[in-house]
Write an enzyme that holds these catalytic residues in place. Sequence first.
Site, mmCIF file in Angstrom:
data_model
loop_
_atom_site.group_PDB
_atom_site.id
_atom_site.type_symbol
_atom_site.label_atom_id
_atom_site.label_comp_id
_atom_site.label_asym_id
_atom_site.label_seq_id
_atom_site.Cartn_x
_atom_site.Cartn_y
_atom_site.Cartn_z
ATOM 1 N N LYS A 1 0.842 -1.207 0.000
ATOM 2 C CA LYS A 1 0.000 0.000 0.000
ATOM 3 C C LYS A 1 0.877 1.257 0.000
ATOM 4 O O LYS A 1 2.082 1.168 0.272
ATOM 5 C CB LYS A 1 -0.917 -0.018 1.221
ATOM 6 C CG LYS A 1 -0.173 0.008 2.550
ATOM 7 C CD LYS A 1 -1.107 -0.266 3.726
ATOM 8 C CE LYS A 1 -0.339 -0.255 5.043
ATOM 9 N NZ LYS A 1 -1.188 -0.685 6.164
ATOM 10 N N TYR B 1 16.967 29.970 8.884
ATOM 11 C CA TYR B 1 15.779 30.687 9.364
ATOM 12 C C TYR B 1 15.758 30.770 10.881
ATOM 13 O O TYR B 1 16.059 29.791 11.572
ATOM 14 C CB TYR B 1 14.504 29.969 8.907
ATOM 15 C CG TYR B 1 14.146 30.175 7.465
ATOM 16 C CD1 TYR B 1 13.940 31.459 6.947
ATOM 17 C CD2 TYR B 1 13.989 29.081 6.617
ATOM 18 C CE1 TYR B 1 13.593 31.653 5.627
ATOM 19 C CE2 TYR B 1 13.637 29.252 5.288
ATOM 20 C CZ TYR B 1 13.442 30.544 4.794
ATOM 21 O OH TYR B 1 13.098 30.712 3.491
HETATM 22 C C1 LIG Z 1 -0.432 -1.718 6.854
HETATM 23 C C2 LIG Z 1 -1.061 -3.021 7.206
HETATM 24 C C3 LIG Z 1 -0.279 -4.194 7.258
HETATM 25 C C4 LIG Z 1 1.226 -4.166 7.188
HETATM 26 O O1 LIG Z 1 1.704 -3.726 8.453
HETATM 27 P P1 LIG Z 1 3.262 -3.602 8.778
HETATM 28 O O2 LIG Z 1 3.274 -3.177 10.204
HETATM 29 O O3 LIG Z 1 3.787 -2.548 7.875
HETATM 30 O O4 LIG Z 1 3.884 -4.912 8.546
HETATM 31 C C5 LIG Z 1 -0.943 -5.390 7.423
HETATM 32 N N1 LIG Z 1 -2.295 -5.439 7.574
HETATM 33 C C6 LIG Z 1 -3.054 -4.336 7.575
HETATM 34 C C7 LIG Z 1 -4.520 -4.455 7.746
HETATM 35 C C8 LIG Z 1 -2.472 -3.077 7.403
HETATM 36 O O5 LIG Z 1 -3.226 -1.980 7.416
#
Ligand SMILES: *Cc1c(COP(=O)(O)O)cnc(C)c1O
Length: 347
Positions: free
Chosen positions: A35, A245
């Site tokens: 994702k 800054y």
């Molecule tokens: C993002 C996510 C994962 C992966 O999690 P990690 O901690 O990055 O391994 C797995 N399952 C769901 C439902 C997620 O939202």
Amino acid sequence: MPGGLLTIDLGAIVENWRALDAKTAKTVETGAVVKADAYGLGVAPVGRALQNAGVKTFFVALAAEGVALRQAIGPASRIFIFSGYMRGDESAFNEFDLTPLLNSADHAARFLEARPGEACGLQLDSGMNRLGMEADELTSVMAQISALNPTLIMSHLACADEPDHSQNAAQLTTFNAMTVSLPESRRSFSATGGILLGPAYHMDITRPGIGLYGGDPFAGARPVVTLSLPIIQTRYVEVGESVGYGATWIAKRRSVIATVTGGYADGLIRAIGPNASLYAGDVACPIVGRVSMDLITVDVTDLANVPTSLDILNAKQTVDVLAETAGTIGYEILTSLGNRYQRVYKD
Ligand SMILES: *Cc1c(COP(=O)(O)O)cnc(C)c1O
């Protein structure tokens, strides 16, 4: 003006996947979560590399991400969509062979009407209270369960990165109780953290994300990203003069200050501030003054030779180390990496 050089080690991602796969029994499939553009690293090259390494099941958050992944990897693998069967996504599911993880009775009803007989999964809420059906909602879809015929039933842990947290075992108990009366289907419960909790959490298929990309809580992960920022210029700063800054840093000695390309518009958030360093090889050079939109200023006085670029992410200063200096987590550093970098992939 060349921007930063972001090197992404696909070989390390594949090795991390294999190492996580080796932590579960041979009967447990290891999927991959890609994702958010594979945590900012590029869903097409990362998806292809993982598929070539043997990944058969991918997970993304949104149907649109599933479309991009499908276009990159072709028809072979299963792609699950965590957000389920959302209104407006129907054509993506129809055209790109995506599989929703239905989160509610509403998702289930609309899916059955639009795509009867097609593959789906169910996402259950075992205690995180974020996504998925709770027990009573699951009861309300039981009448349609044989029509849905889910190929996967999953849930997500809220505290898997804290092995001693009592909520882990509590969610496991809840998930097992919720799934006991469901038809035989594959089950998935663990992201990276859950894999490290042990076999009770592995079930049939795991869903690692951050561990693939070299982040905590997978302590044994190989680092995946290197980020080098070219030095635009160096200058002497005399005792009492300030840099940047707000004039927050004032030279206590005659200093050599290098200005590099890269700033908060590139995901190098201001909170990194003066707690982090950039590296000349193994030598840490402290950031001085505030991070600006496009530039960071670095004290290179102690270097015998000033190189043409300095690294802000490398094997020493990993995404988690950099995140710590900014009070955040490696996930946020990775997914914030900007689009002004030149990206180079190595195998
Ligand atoms: C993002 C996510 C994962 C992966 O999690 P990690 O901690 O990055 O391994 C797995 N399952 C769901 C439902 C997620 O939202």
